[in-house]
Design a protein around this motif. Structure first.
Motif, mmCIF file in Angstrom:
data_model
loop_
_atom_site.group_PDB
_atom_site.id
_atom_site.type_symbol
_atom_site.label_atom_id
_atom_site.label_comp_id
_atom_site.label_asym_id
_atom_site.label_seq_id
_atom_site.Cartn_x
_atom_site.Cartn_y
_atom_site.Cartn_z
ATOM 1 N N GLY A 220 -47.464 -4.536 43.357
ATOM 2 C CA GLY A 220 -47.938 -3.377 44.091
ATOM 3 C C GLY A 220 -48.589 -2.344 43.182
ATOM 4 O O GLY A 220 -48.443 -2.370 41.948
ATOM 5 N N LEU A 221 -49.329 -1.437 43.786
ATOM 6 C CA LEU A 221 -50.051 -0.394 43.061
ATOM 7 C C LEU A 221 -49.281 0.917 43.115
ATOM 8 O O LEU A 221 -48.858 1.355 44.188
ATOM 9 N N ASN A 222 -49.087 1.480 41.952
ATOM 10 C CA ASN A 222 -48.505 2.817 41.882
ATOM 11 C C ASN A 222 -49.658 3.827 41.819
ATOM 12 O O ASN A 222 -50.303 3.980 40.787
ATOM 13 N N LEU A 223 -49.928 4.463 42.948
ATOM 14 C CA LEU A 223 -51.023 5.438 42.995
ATOM 15 C C LEU A 223 -50.711 6.628 42.089
ATOM 16 O O LEU A 223 -49.550 7.028 41.927
ATOM 17 N N PRO A 224 -51.748 7.199 41.483
ATOM 18 C CA PRO A 224 -51.512 8.394 40.640
ATOM 19 C C PRO A 224 -50.906 9.528 41.462
ATOM 20 O O PRO A 224 -51.342 9.806 42.586
ATOM 21 N N THR A 225 -49.894 10.108 40.909
ATOM 22 C CA THR A 225 -49.191 11.195 41.606
ATOM 23 C C THR A 225 -49.026 12.400 40.679
ATOM 24 O O THR A 225 -49.154 12.281 39.450
ATOM 25 N N ILE A 226 -48.716 13.547 41.299
ATOM 26 C CA ILE A 226 -48.414 14.774 40.560
ATOM 27 C C ILE A 226 -47.197 15.422 41.219
ATOM 28 O O ILE A 226 -46.843 15.119 42.356
ATOM 29 N N ARG A 227 -46.584 16.277 40.505
ATOM 30 C CA ARG A 227 -45.434 17.013 41.050
ATOM 31 C C ARG A 227 -45.867 18.448 41.369
ATOM 32 O O ARG A 227 -46.536 19.101 40.574
ATOM 33 N N SER A 228 -45.435 18.890 42.485
ATOM 34 C CA SER A 228 -45.735 20.268 42.899
ATOM 35 C C SER A 228 -44.787 21.243 42.197
ATOM 36 O O SER A 228 -43.844 20.817 41.501
ATOM 37 N N LYS A 229 -45.024 22.493 42.421
ATOM 38 C CA LYS A 229 -44.163 23.500 41.822
ATOM 39 C C LYS A 229 -42.736 23.403 42.356
ATOM 40 O O LYS A 229 -41.777 23.761 41.665
ATOM 41 N N ASN A 230 -42.625 22.872 43.574
ATOM 42 C CA ASN A 230 -41.294 22.714 44.165
ATOM 43 C C ASN A 230 -40.595 21.437 43.710
ATOM 44 O O ASN A 230 -39.461 21.171 44.101
ATOM 45 N N GLY A 231 -41.260 20.590 42.919
ATOM 46 C CA GLY A 231 -40.687 19.336 42.444
ATOM 47 C C GLY A 231 -40.974 18.141 43.310
ATOM 48 O O GLY A 231 -40.482 17.033 43.026
ATOM 49 N N ASP A 232 -41.785 18.304 44.351
ATOM 50 C CA ASP A 232 -42.126 17.183 45.218
ATOM 51 C C ASP A 232 -43.218 16.337 44.573
ATOM 52 O O ASP A 232 -44.089 16.839 43.861
ATOM 53 N N VAL A 233 -43.185 14.999 44.845
ATOM 54 C CA VAL A 233 -44.184 14.047 44.327
ATOM 55 C C VAL A 233 -45.303 13.945 45.353
ATOM 56 O O VAL A 233 -45.074 13.566 46.500
ATOM 57 N N LEU A 234 -46.525 14.277 44.922
ATOM 58 C CA LEU A 234 -47.682 14.263 45.810
ATOM 59 C C LEU A 234 -48.773 13.377 45.233
ATOM 60 O O LEU A 234 -48.854 13.192 44.013
ATOM 61 N N PRO A 235 -49.630 12.756 46.124
ATOM 62 C CA PRO A 235 -50.754 11.984 45.610
ATOM 63 C C PRO A 235 -51.661 12.862 44.767
ATOM 64 O O PRO A 235 -51.934 14.015 45.102
ATOM 65 N N LYS A 236 -52.121 12.298 43.714
ATOM 66 C CA LYS A 236 -52.981 13.031 42.787
ATOM 67 C C LYS A 236 -54.393 13.131 43.363
ATOM 68 O O LYS A 236 -54.942 12.140 43.838
ATOM 69 N N PRO A 237 -54.995 14.299 43.376
ATOM 70 C CA PRO A 237 -56.366 14.440 43.876
ATOM 71 C C PRO A 237 -57.339 13.598 43.055
ATOM 72 O O PRO A 237 -57.186 13.425 41.842
ATOM 73 N N ARG A 238 -58.349 13.018 43.720
ATOM 74 C CA ARG A 238 -59.277 12.134 43.029
ATOM 75 C C ARG A 238 -60.079 12.853 41.951
ATOM 76 O O ARG A 238 -60.451 12.258 40.948
ATOM 77 N N ASN A 239 -60.355 14.132 42.181
ATOM 78 C CA ASN A 239 -61.161 14.855 41.174
ATOM 79 C C ASN A 239 -60.387 15.102 39.897
ATOM 80 O O ASN A 239 -60.948 15.541 38.895
ATOM 81 N N THR A 240 -59.084 14.800 39.929
ATOM 82 C CA THR A 240 -58.276 14.974 38.729
ATOM 83 C C THR A 240 -57.908 13.647 38.062
ATOM 84 O O THR A 240 -57.112 13.611 37.125
ATOM 85 N N TYR A 241 -58.503 12.532 38.555
ATOM 86 C CA TYR A 241 -58.184 11.208 37.977
ATOM 87 C C TYR A 241 -58.710 11.127 36.542
ATOM 88 O O TYR A 241 -59.836 11.577 36.243
ATOM 89 N N ASN A 242 -57.918 10.527 35.706
ATOM 90 C CA ASN A 242 -58.379 10.209 34.349
ATOM 91 C C ASN A 242 -58.856 8.758 34.312
ATOM 92 O O ASN A 242 -58.852 8.051 35.317
ATOM 93 N N ASP A 243 -59.249 8.312 33.141
ATOM 94 C CA ASP A 243 -59.776 6.936 33.017
ATOM 95 C C ASP A 243 -58.728 5.879 33.382
ATOM 96 O O ASP A 243 -59.054 4.867 33.999
ATOM 97 N N ASN A 244 -57.492 6.071 32.999
ATOM 98 C CA ASN A 244 -56.436 5.116 33.321
ATOM 99 C C ASN A 244 -56.192 5.050 34.820
ATOM 100 O O ASN A 244 -56.010 3.961 35.392
ATOM 101 N N ASP A 245 -56.231 6.206 35.475
ATOM 102 C CA ASP A 245 -56.050 6.232 36.922
ATOM 103 C C ASP A 245 -57.190 5.497 37.634
ATOM 104 O O ASP A 245 -56.963 4.745 38.587
ATOM 105 N N ARG A 246 -58.426 5.733 37.173
ATOM 106 C CA ARG A 246 -59.571 5.086 37.796
ATOM 107 C C ARG A 246 -59.532 3.561 37.579
ATOM 108 O O ARG A 246 -59.934 2.791 38.456
ATOM 109 N N ARG A 247 -59.074 3.103 36.439
ATOM 110 C CA ARG A 247 -59.003 1.657 36.184
ATOM 111 C C ARG A 247 -58.000 0.995 37.120
ATOM 112 O O ARG A 247 -58.252 -0.082 37.660
#
Length: 337
Positions: free
Chosen positions: A45-72
């Protein structure tokens, strides 16, 4: 897509809704040949890029913030999805088009055609039962037997049920009939079954089968040869017996001619049977009888002197009247003798 296109090495095997386990095995090999990471991505399975919010919740990472590893990683997922879509028809595409990852698409096809885990376990149980009871049929050759065995093993493998190579080798040896016991013993003594490849075992068994067939052919040929020799001898004996019978028939015919000639001469000269051949008790019996001609004891009517004279005259007249010219030469020779 036709069969010719499905056999192209640059295109995946096409699935039309039948024989899913076969298609699944071919698709796995095809994806691995392209990129082994793709296969891991579909299975794990694919682990989509995620980020943590200020409240500690795991959210999908916005596409405009993808790095090269995320795009690959995202690109690998899209490539795997594309391979699966190219290998299914429109009905199957509608079934998986809403999935976000290649793993979701793969799992949905598995659930559709292999059903739930409960159904999958039931299929495994049935195939394991066929595996345990597997045996070689009486009218079956080694090649067809091995094909049936391989089909069961491949079906189990598609359901994630596998056996070690040594287990498969021992199973093949156990399923052979009793006539193969000498060969089985030789293989077990000469080979290490833990490392013996299944293909080498198949080759050894096929070679032994060919040797047995050649031996049976030679034995049958020898039997036919012996039968021909026996038939020839019997016919020769019959011919010799026929020749012997012919000789016996000729001797019997000659004896009959001589005996008839003897009887004819005897009748001609009024010969009587030799009294030496009479049995001992005959004289005592004659003393008890009474002649019907003269009413005197001691002789029969046929032995009465006057009656014999009359009969002799009658016989002589009859013999003179019936005697033909063909017997004159023989009678003259007998007379001279």
């Amino acid at each position: 897509m036709n069969n010719a296109e499905s056999q192209n090495i640059s295109k995946p095997s096409f699935f039309e809704g039948n024989n899913y386990s076969h298609w699944k095995a071919k698709m796995t090999v095809f994806i691995q040949s392209l990129d082994y990471n793709l296969c891991d991505l579909i299975v794990d399975g694919l682990n989509l890029p995620t980020i943590r919010s200020k409240n500690g919740d795991v959210l999908p990472k916005p596409r405009n913030t993808y790095n090269d590893n995320d795009r690959r990683r995202i690109q690998l997922n899209a490539k795997a999805k594309h391979i699966i879509i190219c290998a299914i028809n429109s009905s199957e595409f509608n079934r998986v088009s809403s999935c976000n990852s290649a793993k979701e698409m793969w799992d949905r096809l598995e659930v559709t055609y292999e059903c739930t885990n409960q159904v999958k376990d039931a299929k495994i149980s049935m195939l394991v039962h066929d595996y345990e009871l597997f045996s070689m049929k009486e009218d079956e050759n080694i090649k067809s037997m091995f094909t049936r065995f391989t089909n069961i093993i491949n079906a189990l493998q598609s359901l994630d049920k596998t056996y070690s190579n040594s287990e498969l080798v021992r199973k093949i040896l156990r399923c052979l009939p009793r006539s193969w016991m000498p060969k089985i013993t030789a293989i077990e003594e000469a080979k290490n079954l833990n490392i013996l490849p299944l293909e080498n075992l198949l080759g050894s068994l096929m070679t032994h089968k060919l040797t047995m067939q050649k031996r049976e052919y030679d034995e049958e040929k020898e039997k036919k040869k012996k039968k021909k020799v026996i038939a020839l001898k019997s016919s020769t004996n019959e011919d010799s017996d026929d020749d012997k019978d012919d000789d016996d028939d000729e001797d019997l015919a000659l004896f009959k001619r001589k005996f008839k000639k003897f009887l004819a001469n005897k009748k001609k000269f009024g010969g009587k049977p030799n009294k030496k051949f009479h049995q001992k008790g005959e004289s005592s019996k004659k003393e008890e009888v009474i002649c019907f001609e003269c009413n005197k004891p001691g002789h029969y009517k046929s032995d009465y002197p006057r009656l014999k004279k009359k009969e002799f005259i009658k016989k002589k007249k009859a013999m003179v009247a019936t005697w033909d010219d063909s017997d004159e030469s023989s009678s003259d020779e007998d007379t001279r003798e």
